[in-house]
Design an enzyme around this catalytic site. Structure first.
Site: not given
Ligand SMILES: Cc1cc2nc3c(=O)[nH]c(=O)nc-3n(C[C@H](O)[C@H](O)[C@H](O)COP(=O)(O)O)c2cc1C
Length: 454
Positions: A185, A189, A271, A273-274, A313, A342
């Site tokens: 992704n 934000f 993140s 992406n910022t 985080k 993350n």
């Molecule tokens: C579509 C998407 C959007 C996400 N948006 C955020 C976010 O806004 N803030 C954040 O701290 N992590 C965000 N994450 C990261 C997740 O919170 C998590 O840290 C990461 O996906 C790893 O966990 P997982 O393997 O169980 O998905 C996002 C993940 C995905 C897939």
């Protein structure tokens, strides 16, 4: 067949009605002309089918009414698996929006079965009925907190929330890699902003408090089973606006507006992406940032419970030196916790062979498990087990959740596996985790934390 029988039954009745009204209701009147349509009788087959259908419905209803609540609840969770293939056909972000709306409307099963006592734990003076949480990014705007907590998560983290509303990156920005059970992704934000989220949380706050009061009045023990505003723990994850020059000011605004609703707060500096966000993980930058945010939080008026704990985080793409710096800051400033981790900008094997891997963005899901668990373990050792760590990245089973616990996680979060597996995954992970703990002779989660690092 049942449908055909009921159509015939309906047709028969309609004909009868038409005939009786057309001829003034005198069905036996001899003046009915010969040309009048013949009124068909129920055929024997139709009567049989209708009877059988009604019988089945009544017998089914009677059987369901004898089934206990736990079994019925299990059925509902299993039934959600039937819906998953439908979501897989949709664009990833459309499917996600639908899932959030369904949870917001309560169109998801509600977990009525109590969590196994071995899964319960207390962190930051709050009682978690289980350590499995929903990671940030799923409910970015706090639209579905009740529905998501109702699925049986021990805690739900909303956000990331930015001070000013922003659209995020252009769509498409979420890409599935189903064979690898992964997602890439680059949302960037997308957020409705702190004011909209505060309004929503404010409205839910009263309701959750009421729920807690009514449930605790029927309970005899004094333990506080939920979070600040009711059953289940709510985390608020704070982000910064893309064009903002002063990151600390963004997080401070988030604290001022949202911390009153949060059981814990997260500064998200990881993140991918910022632009520039991950630079905030450097020793000096992180120290300055955390100090400012802690000061903003501590200046506010807090009741008996005190201010919400503050977590940071971090990314999985950090060197040993980076981790040492973060650990030093966390210990020196008495940070309440770290979320590890993350998404990654790396493309570990076998993802690198998938053409979708070329999409820029953060990778989550199964391929992230090893990387994030390794960082978690290093951080547990560096912080000497003194700071609660939240293990996040690639968890899709109870066994994997257990590995995170043994690597140093007090709590666990997931996102991608939930996006693929749906609600049925939550009770499954909890049951497997309880089994793993019992199998290895642990009496509680806390006993197992960091078992592989000793
Ligand atoms: C579509 C998407 C959007 C996400 N948006 C955020 C976010 O806004 N803030 C954040 O701290 N992590 C965000 N994450 C990261 C997740 O919170 C998590 O840290 C990461 O996906 C790893 O966990 P997982 O393997 O169980 O998905 C996002 C993940 C995905 C897939």
């Amino acid at each position: 067949m049942a449908a055909r029988a009921s159509r015939r039954l309906f047709g028969d009745l309609l004909h009868k009605r038409l005939a009786s009204s057309r001829y003034g209701g005198h069905r036996h009147c001899s003046s009915i002309p010969d040309s009048a349509p013949k009124i068909p009788h129920f055929s024997k087959r139709g009567r049989l089918l209708t009877g059988a259908t009604l019988g089945l419905v009544i017998a089914g209803g009677a059987y369901v009414s004898t089934v206990d609540e736990a079994t019925f609840c299990g059925w509902l969770f299993s039934a959600t698996k039937l819906v998953n293939p439908f979501f897989a056909f949709l664009d990833a972000e459309v499917a996600h929006t639908l899932a959030v709306s369904a949870a917001a409307r309560g169109w998801v099963p509600k977990e009525k079965r109590p969590d196994a006592s071995i899964l319960g734990l207390e962190v930051w003076g709050r009682r978690f009925s289980n350590p499995i949480g929903l990671a940030a990014g799923f409910d970015k705007n706090a639209e579905a907190v009740e529905g998501l907590l109702g699925l049986g998560f021990g805690f739900v983290e909303v956000g990331s929330v930015t001070p000013v509303p922003q659209e995020g990156n252009l769509k498409p920005r979420i890409f599935r890699l189903p064979q690898e059970m992964a997602i890439i992704n680059r949302c960037g934000f997308n957020s409705e902003g702190i004011v909209a989220v505060a309004k929503r949380l404010g409205a839910q706050h009263g309701k959750r408090k009421l729920d807690e009061t009514s449930s605790s009045s029927s309970s005899s023990d004094d333990t506080k089973h939920g979070g600040k505003a009711g059953p289940g723990i709510l985390g608020v994850n704070l982000g910064k606006n893309k064009t903002s020059e002063d990151a600390a000011a963004d997080y401070v605004q988030g604290v001022h507006t949202l911390s009153q609703y949060a059981d814990y707060l997260v500064i998200n500096v990881s993140s991918p992406n910022t632009p520039g966000l991950r630079m905030l993980q450097g020793r000096k930058q992180l120290k300055d940032l955390v100090k400012k945010v802690q000061a903003a939080r501590d200046e506010m008026q807090w009741g008996e419970e005190g201010p919400p704990p503050l977590l940071v985080k971090i990314a999985p793409d950090l060197s040993k030196e980076d981790l040492e710096d973060i650990a030093a800051v966390a210990l020196a400033l008495r940070l309440d916790g770290l979320i590890i981790s993350n998404t990654t900008v790396q493309r570990p094997d076998p993802v690198n062979k998938n053409p979708v891997a070329a999409e820029p963005g953060g990778l989550s899901g199964k391929p992230l498990f090893g990387l994030s668990t390794n960082i978690l373990k290093q951080m547990y050792i560096l912080t000497r087990g003194r700071i609660p760590l939240v293990g996040c990245g690639g968890v899709s089973s109870g066994e994997e959740a257990y590995k995170k616990v043994r690597a140093g996680a007090t709590l666990i979060q997931l996102y991608t596996a939930f996006a693929y597996g749906g609600p049925a995954l939550i009770p499954q992970i909890k049951a497997e985790l309880a089994e793993c703990l019992e199998r290895d002779g642990f009496k509680s989660i806390l006993e197992a934390v960091g078992a592989d690092c000793r």
